[in-house]
Scaffold this motif. Sequence first.
Motif, short mmCIF file in Angstrom:
data_model
loop_
_atom_site.label_atom_id
_atom_site.label_comp_id
_atom_site.label_asym_id
_atom_site.label_seq_id
_atom_site.Cartn_x
_atom_site.Cartn_y
_atom_site.Cartn_z
N VAL A 29 0.70 -1.27 -0.13
CA VAL A 29 -0.06 0.12 0.11
C VAL A 29 0.79 1.25 0.03
O VAL A 29 1.70 1.36 1.00
CB VAL A 29 -0.97 0.00 1.26
CG1 VAL A 29 -1.86 1.42 1.26
CG2 VAL A 29 -1.75 -1.24 1.31
N THR A 30 0.94 2.08 -1.11
CA THR A 30 1.98 3.07 -1.02
C THR A 30 1.44 4.35 -0.34
O THR A 30 0.34 4.64 -0.09
CB THR A 30 2.02 3.52 -2.50
OG1 THR A 30 3.32 4.35 -2.82
CG2 THR A 30 0.94 4.36 -3.25
N GLU A 31 2.48 5.14 0.02
CA GLU A 31 2.19 6.10 1.20
C GLU A 31 1.23 5.97 2.16
O GLU A 31 -0.03 6.59 2.30
CB GLU A 31 1.54 7.27 0.32
CG GLU A 31 2.48 7.98 -0.67
CD GLU A 31 1.96 7.56 -2.15
OE1 GLU A 31 0.87 7.34 -2.56
OE2 GLU A 31 3.12 7.79 -3.10
N ALA A 32 1.43 4.67 2.80
CA ALA A 32 0.65 4.26 3.78
C ALA A 32 0.54 5.06 4.90
O ALA A 32 -0.48 5.18 5.75
CB ALA A 32 0.84 2.93 4.27
N GLY A 33 1.52 5.81 5.35
CA GLY A 33 1.66 6.79 6.34
C GLY A 33 2.71 6.09 7.50
O GLY A 33 3.77 5.59 7.21
N GLU A 34 2.48 6.66 8.89
CA GLU A 34 3.44 6.21 9.66
C GLU A 34 2.55 5.73 10.93
O GLU A 34 1.44 5.95 11.05
CB GLU A 34 4.41 7.24 10.17
CG GLU A 34 3.56 8.71 10.64
CD GLU A 34 3.08 8.77 12.03
OE1 GLU A 34 3.93 8.17 12.95
OE2 GLU A 34 2.15 8.96 12.25
N GLY A 35 3.61 5.02 11.94
CA GLY A 35 2.83 4.81 13.06
C GLY A 35 1.56 3.73 13.01
O GLY A 35 1.65 3.01 12.22
N GLU A 36 0.70 3.87 13.73
CA GLU A 36 -0.48 2.64 13.79
C GLU A 36 -1.34 2.86 12.47
O GLU A 36 -1.71 1.75 11.52
CB GLU A 36 -1.64 3.25 14.79
CG GLU A 36 -2.54 2.09 14.93
CD GLU A 36 -3.50 2.53 16.21
OE1 GLU A 36 -4.22 3.58 16.15
OE2 GLU A 36 -3.62 1.97 17.15
N ASP A 37 -1.56 4.13 11.90
CA ASP A 37 -2.19 4.31 10.68
C ASP A 37 -1.55 3.43 9.41
O ASP A 37 -2.08 2.80 8.91
CB ASP A 37 -2.45 5.90 10.18
CG ASP A 37 -3.39 6.51 11.16
OD1 ASP A 37 -4.01 5.81 11.68
OD2 ASP A 37 -3.23 7.80 11.18
N GLY A 38 -0.19 3.79 9.33
CA GLY A 38 0.50 3.01 8.21
C GLY A 38 0.53 1.42 8.57
O GLY A 38 0.38 0.80 7.26
N ARG A 39 0.70 1.12 9.57
CA ARG A 39 0.75 -0.39 10.06
C ARG A 39 -0.73 -1.01 9.56
O ARG A 39 -0.94 -2.02 9.07
CB ARG A 39 1.20 -0.58 11.29
CG ARG A 39 2.49 -0.20 11.64
CD ARG A 39 2.82 -0.12 12.81
NE ARG A 39 4.34 -0.12 12.99
CZ ARG A 39 4.91 0.81 12.84
NH1 ARG A 39 4.60 1.87 12.54
NH2 ARG A 39 6.66 1.02 13.08
#
Length: 393
Positions: A232-242
């Motif tokens: 998933v590209t540009e998923a983000g960081e922290g809990e959101d990205g995971r």
Amino acid sequence: MVRRKTHEVKIGKLRIGGENRVAVQSMTTCSTLDTEGCIAQAIRIIEAGGQLVRLTTQGTREAENLRNIKAGLAARGYGDVPLCADVHFNPNVADVAATIVEKVRINPGNYVDPARQFKTLEYTDEEYRQELKRLDERFCRFLSICREHGTAIRIGVNHGSLSDRIMSRYGDTPEGIVESCMEFLRICERERFRDVVVSIKASNTVVMVQSVRLLCQQMEKEGMDYPLHLGVTEAGEGEDGRLKSAVGIGALLIDGIGDTIRVSLSEEPEKEIPVAQSILQAARVQMHKTEYISCPGCGRTLYDLQDTIRRIKAAVEEKAKTDARYRTLKIGIMGCIVNGPGEMADADYGYVGAARGKVSLYKNKECIERNIPEAEAVERLIAFIDKDLQGNS
């Protein structure tokens, strides 16, 4: 789960697809002209468990410096891990990179098509065919270089960088995303160039999952079995990205789709590797660490659940330092008999509250010791696992 059948792709000493385990990879974040910085990041990725390292390659200078990065990694004992050059906008850079590293990623949206300007273009059928002919001729030159040097490629489609040409014909649709990829794959098929991995990525997990499933259907329809890179590209960081990565990648892994994965986080690149491994484990694709199957607790719980989980984990992790088999185990920790043998049926060993202050131990669904004093239960569980593992060695 039945894994989608794919052919094997050679990327240096790494093999992706076929019967091989799903490979985990990440990407450096510093300038590719920063030789020592890239080497240091690549080593951290590899030591975290990464099996392939990708580096952005904006221009010819960056492509040429891949040679120094590659040599530096080899000098430090990491020469067996393949490198992938990530190329956008300039096919000439891809040509150079293909003579140096084991894999080159190109983006169909900007390989020969100009940078997207979000314009609606009008093409006659003949004009569209001429654009495809131009793509064909340029891409075949690149494939010839890759064939000569034994270089694999990734055809990596990004939802956000579809060309204006594709958008004009297909719109912003999964069908357009898939066709952007298939234009290149058909050339690979015709030219019998098989060392190709394919990816379709989007920051929207629904679009990503729908598009990859549609790509698999189209490849099967056209008799293709190229392995897939998931992310998933540009998923983000922290809990959101995971969470976004777990939903998108996990949904496809459970379908049996996926041969290599990259979790894209706005963090240090080595942080992506354990997340990828956890996703593979949650999807029941690969075991990377001990798994704990524990209930959330309720009014029926007969002991301090959270403290007990901590103590069991500490004991198991200590054992795992000298016996790697502990890292392949699934251990159930259940507060009472209601959530006991049935809910932890997938576990190898179990710890179940039997009465206030009493615990029963299980192997699979079979009770091996009943009503042990809680104060002794963790120690007795570890002793039984030790004995059982020794008996099976």
